[in-house]
Every structure is written in C-alpha cells, then in structure tokens.
Design an enzyme around this catalytic site. Structure first.
Site, PDB file in Angstrom:
ATOM      1  N   ALA A  97       0.864  -1.179   0.000  1.00 58.84           N
ATOM      2  CA  ALA A  97       0.000   0.000   0.000  1.00 58.84           C
ATOM      3  C   ALA A  97       0.903   1.231   0.000  1.00 58.84           C
ATOM      4  CB  ALA A  97      -0.895  -0.026   1.226  1.00 58.84           C
ATOM      5  N   GLY A 140       0.744  -4.989   0.919  1.00 59.06           N
ATOM      6  CA  GLY A 140      -0.444  -5.071   0.073  1.00 59.06           C
ATOM      7  C   GLY A 140      -0.174  -5.760  -1.263  1.00 59.06           C
ATOM      8  N   GLU A 172      -0.439  -9.302  -0.507  1.00 65.24           N
ATOM      9  CA  GLU A 172      -1.859  -9.568  -0.231  1.00 65.24           C
ATOM     10  C   GLU A 172      -2.672  -9.597  -1.525  1.00 65.24           C
ATOM     11  OE1 GLU A 172      -1.746  -6.344   2.581  1.00 65.24           O
ATOM     12  OE2 GLU A 172      -2.399  -7.652   4.201  1.00 65.24           O
TER      13      GLU A 172
HETATM   14  N1  CAA Z   1       4.592   3.162  -0.745  1.00 57.40           N
HETATM   15  C1  CAA Z   1       5.003   4.323  -1.318  1.00 57.40           C
HETATM   16  N2  CAA Z   1       6.144   4.449  -2.006  1.00 57.40           N
HETATM   17  C2  CAA Z   1       6.920   3.348  -2.131  1.00 57.40           C
HETATM   18  C3  CAA Z   1       6.557   2.115  -1.567  1.00 57.40           C
HETATM   19  C4  CAA Z   1       5.346   2.038  -0.852  1.00 57.40           C
HETATM   20  N3  CAA Z   1       4.888   0.899  -0.314  1.00 57.40           N
HETATM   21  N4  CAA Z   1       7.537   1.212  -1.838  1.00 57.40           N
HETATM   22  C5  CAA Z   1       8.461   1.861  -2.567  1.00 57.40           C
HETATM   23  N5  CAA Z   1       8.093   3.153  -2.743  1.00 57.40           N
HETATM   24  C6  CAA Z   1       8.817   4.217  -3.456  1.00 57.40           C
HETATM   25  C7  CAA Z   1       9.997   4.710  -2.653  1.00 57.40           C
HETATM   26  O1  CAA Z   1       9.599   5.668  -1.693  1.00 57.40           O
HETATM   27  C8  CAA Z   1      10.860   5.291  -3.752  1.00 57.40           C
HETATM   28  O2  CAA Z   1      10.343   6.555  -4.117  1.00 57.40           O
HETATM   29  P1  CAA Z   1      11.333   7.842  -4.256  1.00 57.40           P
HETATM   30  O3  CAA Z   1      12.239   7.464  -5.409  1.00 57.40           O
HETATM   31  O4  CAA Z   1      10.404   8.962  -4.572  1.00 57.40           O
HETATM   32  O5  CAA Z   1      12.058   7.950  -2.972  1.00 57.40           O
HETATM   33  C9  CAA Z   1      10.622   4.336  -4.918  1.00 57.40           C
HETATM   34  O6  CAA Z   1       9.399   3.678  -4.636  1.00 57.40           O
HETATM   35  C10 CAA Z   1      11.712   3.286  -5.053  1.00 57.40           C
HETATM   36  O7  CAA Z   1      11.856   2.638  -3.797  1.00 57.40           O
HETATM   37  P2  CAA Z   1      13.280   2.493  -3.026  1.00 57.40           P
HETATM   38  O8  CAA Z   1      14.171   3.627  -3.365  1.00 57.40           O
HETATM   39  O9  CAA Z   1      12.987   2.259  -1.587  1.00 57.40           O
HETATM   40  O10 CAA Z   1      13.803   1.161  -3.735  1.00 57.40           O
HETATM   41  P3  CAA Z   1      14.786   0.058  -3.118  1.00 57.40           P
HETATM   42  O11 CAA Z   1      15.106  -0.840  -4.257  1.00 57.40           O
HETATM   43  O12 CAA Z   1      15.890   0.676  -2.367  1.00 57.40           O
HETATM   44  O13 CAA Z   1      13.873  -0.744  -2.055  1.00 57.40           O
HETATM   45  C11 CAA Z   1      11.895  -1.883  -1.282  1.00 57.40           C
HETATM   46  C12 CAA Z   1      12.789  -1.465  -2.489  1.00 57.40           C
HETATM   47  C13 CAA Z   1      12.648  -2.865  -0.409  1.00 57.40           C
HETATM   48  C14 CAA Z   1      10.645  -2.525  -1.857  1.00 57.40           C
HETATM   49  C15 CAA Z   1      11.534  -0.625  -0.469  1.00 57.40           C
HETATM   50  O14 CAA Z   1      11.029   0.382  -1.356  1.00 57.40           O
HETATM   51  C16 CAA Z   1      10.498  -0.854   0.586  1.00 57.40           C
HETATM   52  O15 CAA Z   1      10.804  -1.372   1.635  1.00 57.40           O
HETATM   53  N6  CAA Z   1       9.226  -0.452   0.307  1.00 57.40           N
HETATM   54  C17 CAA Z   1       8.157  -0.548   1.274  1.00 57.40           C
HETATM   55  C18 CAA Z   1       7.665  -1.967   1.470  1.00 57.40           C
HETATM   56  C19 CAA Z   1       6.590  -2.009   2.522  1.00 57.40           C
HETATM   57  O16 CAA Z   1       6.806  -1.698   3.674  1.00 57.40           O
HETATM   58  N7  CAA Z   1       5.362  -2.390   2.111  1.00 57.40           N
HETATM   59  C20 CAA Z   1       4.223  -2.467   3.001  1.00 57.40           C
HETATM   60  C21 CAA Z   1       3.417  -1.190   2.903  1.00 57.40           C
HETATM   61  S1  CAA Z   1       2.124  -1.082   4.102  1.00 57.40           S
HETATM   62  C22 CAA Z   1       0.882  -2.101   3.523  1.00 57.40           C
HETATM   63  O17 CAA Z   1       0.967  -2.655   2.455  1.00 57.40           O
HETATM   64  C23 CAA Z   1      -0.332  -2.255   4.432  1.00 57.40           C
HETATM   65  C24 CAA Z   1      -1.337  -3.244   3.952  1.00 57.40           C
HETATM   66  O18 CAA Z   1      -1.389  -4.353   4.424  1.00 57.40           O
HETATM   67  C25 CAA Z   1      -2.322  -2.899   2.925  1.00 57.40           C
END
Ligand code: CAA
Length: 257
Positions: A65, A108, A111
C-alpha cells in the site's frame, strides 16, 4: 486508466492487467486500486474473456500500500477512507485470476497476489509482509491468507520479522505454484491461462467458487456446496458437450452455455 494497462485480448480468451506505477514500485494507492477494481469488474462481465492475468513489471509486482499517502492519517480518517472496500470487490471476481509475479510483492502487494487464484513467480520474486518494520501490521488480509497459504509457523516468522521470502521458498511453502526464469514468466502464465480458457467457463467458475469455499467453511458445508455446484454443471450445454465429446473421442467445443 492511468495507473494500470489493460489488454482485453492479450490472447484468445485471456486478458492481461499490468500495474503501472513503476517509479513507486507499483505502490497501491486508492486510485490504482479503484482502476483495478473497475477493470476487473468490466473483464469479469466480458464474455470473450475467460481468464485474467495480473502482473507488474520486472522490478515489482507491487511494493505494498502507498506508505506516503497513509503515513499522516488518523485511525478515523483510515476508517472513513475505507480503502479495503475496493479490495473486497476485487475478491468477488468470478473468472480465474492468475498472478504473474516478478520482483517485490510486499505488504499489500503480497496480499493482492494472494487474492488471486494462483501465483507463478519468476526467480526475482520476493514475497513478504514487512508492515511490522513500519510500525503497523498487514491490513488487506495478510495475517489470514498468508497463514492459510504457508501455515502458522512460517506466517508468524514472516509477519513478525518482516523478512522477505524468495521465490523458491514461496514454492516450497505452497504460496506460489512454480518458479521460472524471468523471461519465461509470461509464457508460463499464459500457457496456464490458455489451458483454463479452453475449458467450460461455467464449470471453471463453479469449480473456483467451490475451492474458495474450502477456506471459508467447515468440511460438511463445503462438501454440500461442492455437490450443488457439481449438479449445477448438469444444467449446462457445456457438460453435455464435454461428456459427449469424450464418448465420441473428439475435442469438446465449449460455448459457455
Ligand atoms: N509506498 C510508497 N512508495 C513506495 C513504496 C510504498 N509501499 N515502496 C516503494 N516506494 C517508493 C519509494 O519511496 C521510492 O520513491 P522515491 O524514489 O520517490 O524515494 C521508490 O518507490 C523506489 O523505492 P526504493 O528507493 O525504496 O527502492 P529500493 O530498491 O531501495 O527498495 C523496497 C525497495 C525494499 C521494496 C523498499 O522500497 C520498501 O521497503 N518499500 C516498502 C515496502 C513495505 O513496507 N510495504 C508495506 C506497505 S504497508 C501495507 O501494504 C499495508 C497493507 O497491508 C495494505
């Protein structure tokens, strides 16, 4: 549609939806989820479409998400926004929905893949529920579907540590059905989709409903549900055609009637 790409006739009987927010690793914001819900609703009602494939890109199926859109919200704002009602509607798709996963399928994203009927993973796929690392928990079914898919111990490990699971591990634990090289992902999923699309769409829908019932009820009720759907296939021309074709040693021609 801005955040998804829809190919209604990707192959005969097969539609493809590609999540298309590549810069944000396909983070699932409400707009994307609404577009996805609308496209699925439409394809579910299009007779020429028998199977739907859902995919992302090589880097990400979806990284969860949209954290940036949720970060500052209060519980009441989240409640009023009610983002998961869109997800509930996606769950009601009647046609087979196959997830083709490369790269991150997190939070998400994992999911959403689990809401599909099966998952095929490329070697680069990484599955996980990392919400714990950002101070929250899965909210779109992760604690329930992952537990049913991989068992309590593995689900506890993944959800309480936030660790990512490789494609091989996902197959070993029954989350994904197979792992293939990246370049083989779409051909593999398409082959599965075409095989399903060749069968009676009525029988396919009734079979999908019955399998899903196994997750939602106890055995007696599930068996009764299956039996009713089995008998219901006998109201279709496709069942007559399928059995007659077997007897006449020819290929059946299913019309979805
Ligand atoms: N939401 C918003 N933006 C996201 C995102 C997310 N879930 N995941 C990645 N992005 C964005 C980053 O902020 C980044 O944007 P900017 O370039 O503007 O900074 C871009 O995508 C690229 O991401 P990274 O620079 O972080 O890329 P990376 O290769 O270094 O890392 C990753 C990749 C490990 C997937 C890392 O992005 C990450 O940990 N993302 C979040 C994963 C996460 O926590 N997901 C759960 C979300 S909560 C949820 O889903 C609740 C639910 O149950 C519905």
């Amino acid at each position: 549609m801005e955040l998804i790409i829809v190919h209604e006739q990707y192959a005969p009987g097969v539609a493809l939806i590609q999540l298309n927010r590549p810069k944000e690793l396909n983070a699932l914001n409400p707009q994307l989820m609404q577009e996805l819900r609308d496209a699925l609703h439409q394809l579910d009602r299009t007779e020429a479409v028998r199977v739907i494939i859902l995919t992302g890109n090589e880097q990400a199926f979806a990284a969860g998400a949209d954290i940036k859109q949720m970060a500052g919200k209060s519980a009441v704002e989240m409640l009023i926004m009610d983002q998961f009602s869109t997800w509930d509607q996606i769950r009601k798709v009647k046609k087979p929905l196959l997830a083709a996963v490369s790269g991150f399928a997190l939070g998400g994203g994992c999911e959403l893949a689990m809401m599909c009927d099966l998952i095929v993973a490329s070697e680069t796929a990484r599955f996980g529920q990392p919400e714990i690392k950002i101070g929250t928990i899965p909210g779109a079914g992760g604690t329930q579907r992952l537990t049913r898919a991989v068992g309590k111990a593995k689900a506890m490990e993944l959800i309480l540590t936030g660790r990512f699971m490789s494609a091989e591990e996902a197959v070993a634990y029954g989350l994904a059905i197979k792992v293939v090289p990246v370049e083989m992902l779409m051909p593999e999923v398409l082959a599965l989709a075409r095989e399903m699309a060749a069968h009676s769409p009525i029988a396919i829908q009734l079979a999908k409903e019955a399998v899903n019932r196994a997750y939602e009820t106890h055995l007696d009720e599930g068996l009764a549900f299956e039996r009713k759907n089995f008998y219901l296939t006998f109201a279709s021309e496709d069942q007559k055609e399928g059995m007659q074709a077997f007897i006449e040693k020819r290929k059946p021609d299913f019309k979805g009637r």
